[in-house]
Design a protein around this motif. Structure first.
Motif, mmCIF file in Angstrom:
data_model
loop_
_atom_site.group_PDB
_atom_site.id
_atom_site.type_symbol
_atom_site.label_atom_id
_atom_site.label_comp_id
_atom_site.label_asym_id
_atom_site.label_seq_id
_atom_site.Cartn_x
_atom_site.Cartn_y
_atom_site.Cartn_z
ATOM 1 N N ALA A 237 0.879 -1.175 0.000
ATOM 2 C CA ALA A 237 0.000 0.000 0.000
ATOM 3 C C ALA A 237 0.915 1.222 0.000
ATOM 4 C CB ALA A 237 -0.923 0.000 1.211
ATOM 5 N N GLY A 238 1.504 1.506 -1.142
ATOM 6 C CA GLY A 238 2.516 2.544 -1.228
ATOM 7 C C GLY A 238 3.880 1.976 -0.880
ATOM 8 N N ASP A 239 4.843 2.870 -0.667
ATOM 9 C CA ASP A 239 6.220 2.443 -0.414
ATOM 10 C C ASP A 239 6.451 1.978 1.019
ATOM 11 O OD1 ASP A 239 6.931 3.035 -3.009
ATOM 12 O OD2 ASP A 239 7.579 5.076 -2.513
ATOM 13 N N ARG A 240 5.666 2.501 1.995
ATOM 14 C CA ARG A 240 5.968 2.238 3.404
ATOM 15 C C ARG A 240 4.779 1.659 4.156
ATOM 16 N NH1 ARG A 240 6.793 5.974 6.698
ATOM 17 N NH2 ARG A 240 5.854 7.723 5.586
ATOM 18 N N VAL B 85 11.096 2.469 4.002
ATOM 19 C CA VAL B 85 10.914 1.418 2.998
ATOM 20 C C VAL B 85 11.896 0.277 3.223
ATOM 21 C CG1 VAL B 85 12.517 2.499 1.360
ATOM 22 C CG2 VAL B 85 10.668 1.016 0.519
ATOM 23 N N THR C 124 1.804 0.510 8.691
ATOM 24 C CA THR C 124 2.747 1.461 8.109
ATOM 25 C C THR C 124 4.124 1.280 8.746
ATOM 26 O OG1 THR C 124 2.187 3.201 9.710
ATOM 27 C CG2 THR C 124 0.896 3.110 7.682
#
Length: 224
Positions: A12-15, A59, A55
């Motif tokens: 879900a995104g980079d991080r 990364v 979260t």
């Protein structure tokens, strides 16, 4: 049959990663376990109805966090909840855990309709609402709006067929198996059964939210 948890964990995104569990009970158990057994690199854990968003600080933690999440999910899948687990599906609260008490005046505009829908008397609705421990499964819709669940299936009612344009802050409501307290005046379609003077969200309080995901809640009849 064993679940391939790698297929349930998606970027879900980079991080961040999103874990799909398809059931509120394992969602709550996983979110609780992640708070008790912190994984290095995890910044926050955000449960929803059937998913958990994890979260990360950077990364660079991605591979390690995924590996530990898979191991944790596999362990939870094969082990029964421990005696002191705050698992919402068991309706219990460990002795070491605090419970948020919310005093309620059961004067909601939909209380009689809720009683009719449930084929219960008004006193029986109030007794059911106050006679169980609720747990915040997740927060959404508005800051401080917690979706509260309990084992008492008697209190499952549908949303109103027509939403109200304005519901006062402090309104206590039921819908779809959840209970909630409106933290501010807002439109809404839940069934209103009472009111409380407690502020569910206050920017001058630390933390601002009275309840968060995982919090245990007990509704009590107000002495007013």
């Amino acid at each position: 049959m064993d679940i391939d948890w790698n297929e349930r964990i998606r970027p879900a995104g980079d991080r961040a990663v999103l874990i799909t569990l398809d059931d509120p009970r394992p969602v709550q158990r996983l979110a609780s376990a992640l708070r008790v057994h912190a994984i290095a690199g995890v910044e926050d854990v955000l449960p929803a109805a059937e998913t958990v968003l994890v979260t990360m600080h950077s990364v660079s933690y991605g591979v390690q966090v995924r590996r530990e999440l898979v191991a944790l999910l596999d362990r939870l899948d094969h082990e029964p909840p421990s005696a002191d687990s705050p698992d919402v599906s068991r309706g219990t609260v460990p002795d070491t855990e605090s419970v948020v008490e919310i005093p309620v005046r059961y004067d909601g505009a939909d209380l009689a309709e809720v009683a009719r829908l449930l084929d219960l008397s008004i006193p029986a609705v109030i007794a059911a609402h106050t006679g169980t421990i609720w747990r915040c499964a997740f927060v959404g819709f508005a800051p401080g709006f917690g979706y509260l669940t309990s084992l008492d299936g008697r209190l499952t009612v549908p949303r109103r067929t027509q939403a109200r344009t304005a519901i006062p802050a402090g309104s206590v409501a039921l819908a779809g198996g959840y209970s909630a307290v409106y933290p501010r005046a807002t439109p809404g379609g839940w069934q209103l059964i009472g009111t409380t003077d407690l502020r569910m969200w206050a920017v001058d309080r630390d933390p601002p939210a009275l309840v968060r995901a995982g919090s245990a809640i007990k509704f009590v009849v107000s002495g007013d």
